[in-house]
Each structure stands twice: as structure tokens, then as C-alpha cells.
Scaffold this motif. Structure first.
Motif, PDB file in Angstrom:
ATOM      1  N   GLU A 158      27.455  45.322  41.493  1.00 22.53           N
ATOM      2  CA  GLU A 158      26.450  44.383  40.953  1.00 22.53           C
ATOM      3  C   GLU A 158      25.232  44.333  41.870  1.00 22.53           C
ATOM      4  O   GLU A 158      24.085  44.261  41.412  1.00 22.53           O
ATOM      5  CB  GLU A 158      27.075  43.000  40.795  1.00 22.53           C
ATOM      6  N   ASP A 159      25.495  44.378  43.179  1.00 20.33           N
ATOM      7  CA  ASP A 159      24.397  44.391  44.163  1.00 20.33           C
ATOM      8  C   ASP A 159      23.561  45.652  44.028  1.00 20.33           C
ATOM      9  O   ASP A 159      22.338  45.604  44.016  1.00 20.33           O
ATOM     10  CB  ASP A 159      24.983  44.391  45.588  1.00 20.33           C
ATOM     11  N   ALA A 160      24.242  46.773  43.932  1.00 18.53           N
ATOM     12  CA  ALA A 160      23.542  48.066  43.922  1.00 18.53           C
ATOM     13  C   ALA A 160      22.706  48.258  42.670  1.00 18.53           C
ATOM     14  O   ALA A 160      21.636  48.865  42.727  1.00 18.53           O
ATOM     15  CB  ALA A 160      24.563  49.198  44.062  1.00 18.53           C
ATOM     16  N   PHE A 161      23.181  47.770  41.535  1.00 17.21           N
ATOM     17  CA  PHE A 161      22.502  48.110  40.274  1.00 17.21           C
ATOM     18  C   PHE A 161      21.907  46.906  39.546  1.00 17.21           C
ATOM     19  O   PHE A 161      21.312  47.069  38.491  1.00 17.21           O
ATOM     20  CB  PHE A 161      23.467  48.872  39.351  1.00 17.21           C
ATOM     21  N   ASP A 162      22.103  45.700  40.093  1.00 15.68           N
ATOM     22  CA  ASP A 162      21.554  44.494  39.471  1.00 15.68           C
ATOM     23  C   ASP A 162      21.925  44.420  37.980  1.00 15.68           C
ATOM     24  O   ASP A 162      21.070  44.266  37.104  1.00 15.68           O
ATOM     25  CB  ASP A 162      20.020  44.486  39.656  1.00 15.68           C
ATOM     26  N   CYS A 163      23.236  44.614  37.732  1.00 16.07           N
ATOM     27  CA  CYS A 163      23.756  44.707  36.357  1.00 16.07           C
ATOM     28  C   CYS A 163      24.571  43.473  36.009  1.00 16.07           C
ATOM     29  O   CYS A 163      25.290  42.969  36.865  1.00 16.07           O
ATOM     30  CB  CYS A 163      24.764  45.856  36.264  1.00 16.07           C
ATOM     31  N   PRO A 164      24.554  43.034  34.748  1.00 17.46           N
ATOM     32  CA  PRO A 164      25.542  42.033  34.326  1.00 17.46           C
ATOM     33  C   PRO A 164      26.914  42.681  34.122  1.00 17.46           C
ATOM     34  O   PRO A 164      26.993  43.878  33.835  1.00 17.46           O
ATOM     35  CB  PRO A 164      24.988  41.529  32.997  1.00 17.46           C
ATOM     36  N   THR A 165      27.967  41.872  34.287  1.00 16.47           N
ATOM     37  CA  THR A 165      29.336  42.374  34.081  1.00 16.47           C
ATOM     38  C   THR A 165      29.968  41.642  32.905  1.00 16.47           C
ATOM     39  O   THR A 165      29.862  40.422  32.786  1.00 16.47           O
ATOM     40  CB  THR A 165      30.186  42.143  35.341  1.00 16.47           C
ATOM     41  N   TRP A 166      30.634  42.419  32.058  1.00 12.79           N
ATOM     42  CA  TRP A 166      31.313  41.887  30.883  1.00 12.79           C
ATOM     43  C   TRP A 166      32.822  42.084  31.031  1.00 12.79           C
ATOM     44  O   TRP A 166      33.278  43.127  31.490  1.00 12.79           O
ATOM     45  CB  TRP A 166      30.858  42.630  29.623  1.00 12.79           C
ATOM     46  N   ILE A 167      33.566  41.058  30.607  1.00 15.86           N
ATOM     47  CA  ILE A 167      35.034  41.128  30.655  1.00 15.86           C
ATOM     48  C   ILE A 167      35.566  40.302  29.491  1.00 15.86           C
ATOM     49  O   ILE A 167      34.880  39.398  28.995  1.00 15.86           O
ATOM     50  CB  ILE A 167      35.554  40.598  32.027  1.00 15.86           C
ATOM     51  N   HIS A 168      36.796  40.588  29.050  1.00 17.25           N
ATOM     52  CA  HIS A 168      37.360  39.824  27.928  1.00 17.25           C
ATOM     53  C   HIS A 168      37.545  38.356  28.313  1.00 17.25           C
ATOM     54  O   HIS A 168      37.942  38.047  29.440  1.00 17.25           O
ATOM     55  CB  HIS A 168      38.702  40.433  27.513  1.00 17.25           C
ATOM     56  N   ALA A 169      37.274  37.483  27.364  1.00 12.56           N
ATOM     57  CA  ALA A 169      37.351  36.035  27.612  1.00 12.56           C
ATOM     58  C   ALA A 169      38.739  35.598  28.075  1.00 12.56           C
ATOM     59  O   ALA A 169      38.860  34.630  28.837  1.00 12.56           O
ATOM     60  CB  ALA A 169      36.968  35.287  26.337  1.00 12.56           C
ATOM     61  N   ASN A 170      39.800  36.280  27.642  1.00 14.71           N
ATOM     62  CA  ASN A 170      41.159  35.859  27.998  1.00 14.71           C
ATOM     63  C   ASN A 170      41.633  36.404  29.341  1.00 14.71           C
ATOM     64  O   ASN A 170      42.731  36.083  29.786  1.00 14.71           O
ATOM     65  CB  ASN A 170      42.162  36.333  26.933  1.00 14.71           C
ATOM     66  N   GLU A 171      40.858  37.288  29.961  1.00 13.66           N
ATOM     67  CA  GLU A 171      41.316  37.950  31.180  1.00 13.66           C
ATOM     68  C   GLU A 171      41.027  37.078  32.412  1.00 13.66           C
ATOM     69  O   GLU A 171      39.965  36.452  32.485  1.00 13.66           O
ATOM     70  CB  GLU A 171      40.603  39.320  31.306  1.00 13.66           C
ATOM     71  N   PRO A 172      41.950  37.015  33.400  1.00  2.00           N
ATOM     72  CA  PRO A 172      41.617  36.349  34.665  1.00  2.00           C
ATOM     73  C   PRO A 172      40.333  36.969  35.227  1.00  2.00           C
ATOM     74  O   PRO A 172      40.088  38.164  35.043  1.00  2.00           O
ATOM     75  CB  PRO A 172      42.818  36.662  35.550  1.00  2.00           C
TER      76      PRO A 172
END
Ligand SMILES: [Fe+2]
Length: 275
Positions: A158-172
Motif C-alpha cells: 500500500e505504501d509503495a503503490f498508494d493503492c486501495p485494498t479490497w477484501i470480502h466483507a466476511n473475511e477477518p
């Protein structure tokens, strides 16, 4: 065999008896094979006979012919015909975690060179190195699930590419620099001109998911060539989700797992003993 499967006969039968909630003694009673011999099959010091494969497959609700092909090492997946796509490049980045190889993937839109990073392989440096070697512009990070070998090192990316991260709502949720963006089955995110659809494939983890774009799916640890992931949450859910959301796709769809070789829907329908 042309290349090693992630799971072989012993791994498969252990996943099946654990998934069904059986013990080795119960499998021994049902099959008439001693616990000692079952253990020896699981640690590859004894090759099963065809009769033993049949008895085990019946007890564990596996497909006997498909299981036998894996026991005799007579099958490995062929993906060559299905892999060429002028609009999409899939780059595999493999790193070792605890001695075991794990794959992260880069999905690149060939028209814009924009890309998604899928999983971290717990090795952000390897991903950054690969990205610096090819002409691509990472716009977002997608996580199939939050296990350490797939999500560690997220903040470095995230630091290197200034990107948002997506993950499934049910996942820890793993630690992230930004607020994680949440996905559910059917949600679509854009990567350049590519549309990436989220498919529910829980069972290995609570909110494990797969990412479907054109005729490619990144499946995380839901499915391996000829096998499935560890059903830490639910064996039944894992098998039903793989069946309904992955094996229902067109035959030539290429499946890229978190471990082991790529495969296709057709190869898995014809050769995966769990289905
Ligand atoms: Fe995992």
C-alpha cells in the motif's frame, strides 16, 4: 509427472476424512484397511492398491477413478490451450513461506497497462521487483483471504503503490494502511478496461473469495489442481461453493490457485476427486 500437484493422494484422503468428521480408526473400520496402512499411505511410505483406492474413495465420498489417477501420478492439468488472452496478462509471483511456495498474481489490462495485485505471497519485495521489471501500473490490491501467506506485507505494498485494498466483507481483516474496501459475491471492480467480479468461495476461511475476469479466475486456497484447500471453516460449504461458483463456469476457464499449478474448469470437472 510433468509438474507436482499441491496435494497428492495422502493429502487428499486426509482432507476428506477430516472434512467428513471421521477418525482414521473409523476409516479403517469402514474400508477394512488397517490404521497403520492408512497412515503409511498418507505419508507416502505405502502405495495403495486399486482395490484400496476404491474402498477409500467409497468411504470418503470421493471419485474413485479420479483419485486413482492422482494415486498413480497419471494426471496433471493442461492449461496451455486455454491461457492465451490478448486483453489480459496474468503474471504469477511465487515466494516461499515457511519453506512452501505460495503464489501472488498480477492481473494486467493489456490496453491500459493498469493492474491489480492479488494477494501478497507474504513477500512484498518480490512483488515490487516483478512490477519494476515490467511495464504496468498497479491501481488496486485484492485479497482472496487474510491468511498470513496471502496477506502479510500488505502495508508495504500500500505504501509503495498508494493503492486501495479490497477484501470480502466476511473475511477477518489484516492490518492495512487505509480503510479496507469490502466486497460481496457479484461485486465488480475495474482494472483498466477489465471488469473483475467477486465470487464467494468460503470454507477454507470465513470470507474467502475468488476473482473472475474474462476467462480467468484467481481462486486463492478454495481449490488446488485435483484438490481443495483445507476446510478450516466448513468442508460442506467449501465443496458446495467451489461446485456452484467455480465449476459452473465455462470449461476453458483457467483457475489460478494460491498454491500449485494452474488448472481449468474442464480439468477439474474431469479429474478432481472431490467432485
Ligand atoms: Fe490459506
Amino acid at each position: 509427472m510433468a509438474f507436482m500437484l499441491e496435494d497428492e493422494f495422502g493429502d487428499i484422503i486426509a482432507k476428506a476424512w477430516r472434512g467428513l468428521g471421521l477418525t482414521v480408526s473409523q476409516v479403517a473400520t469402514e474400508t477394512g484397511i488397517t490404521t497403520k496402512n492408512i497412515s503409511r499411505m498418507e505419508n507416502y511410505t505405502r502405495k495403495p492398491s486399486r482395490d484400496e483406492v476404491d474402498q477409500i474413495a467409497t468411504t470418503l465420498q470421493l471419485d474413485s477413478d479420479k483419485l486413482n489417477a492422482i494415486a498413480t501420478e497419471s494426471w496433471s492439468p493442461n492449461t496451455i490451450a486455454a491461457r492465451y488472452d490478448p486483453a489480459l496478462e496474468v503474471v504469477t509471483v511465487t515466494a516461499k513461506v515457511g519453506g512452501y511456495p505460495v503464489h501472488a498474481y498480477l492481473l494486467i489490462c493489456m490496453e491500459t497497462r493498469e493492474a491489480a495485485i492479488i494477494d501478497t505471497a507474504a513477500n512484498p519485495k518480490a512483488i515490487m521487483k516483478r512490477i519494476s521489471e515490467i511495464n504496468m501500473d498497479p491501481k488496486l490490491i485484492l485479497l482472496t483471504h487474510a491468511h498470513g501467506d496471502h496477506a502479510n506485507g500488505l502495508m508495504d505494498l500500500e505504501d509503495a503503490f498508494d493503492c486501495p485494498t479490497w477484501i470480502h466483507a466476511n473475511e477477518p481483516k489484516p492490518r492495512s494502511k487505509n480503510d479496507l474496501r469490502l466486497l460481496k459475491h457479484g461485486d465488480v471492480v475495474s482494472v483498466g478496461n477489465l471488469k473483475v467480479t467477486t465470487l464467494d468461495t468460503p470454507g477454507h476461511t470465513l470470507g474467502g473469495c475468488s476473482f473472475y475476469v474474462r476467462s480467468t479466475v484467481i481462486v486463492g486456497d478454495a481449490l488446488f489442481a485435483g484438490s481443495v484447500g483445507n476446510a478450516s471453516i466448513s468442508y460442506e460449504k467449501l465443496l458446495s461453493n467451489v461446485q456452484e461458483n467455480l465449476l459452473s463456469l465455462p470449461n476453458q476457464t483457467v483457475l489460478f490457485p494460491g498454491h500449485g499449478p494452474a488448472t481449468t474448469v474442464e480439468e477439474e470437472k474431469n479429474h478432481n476427486p472431490f467432485f
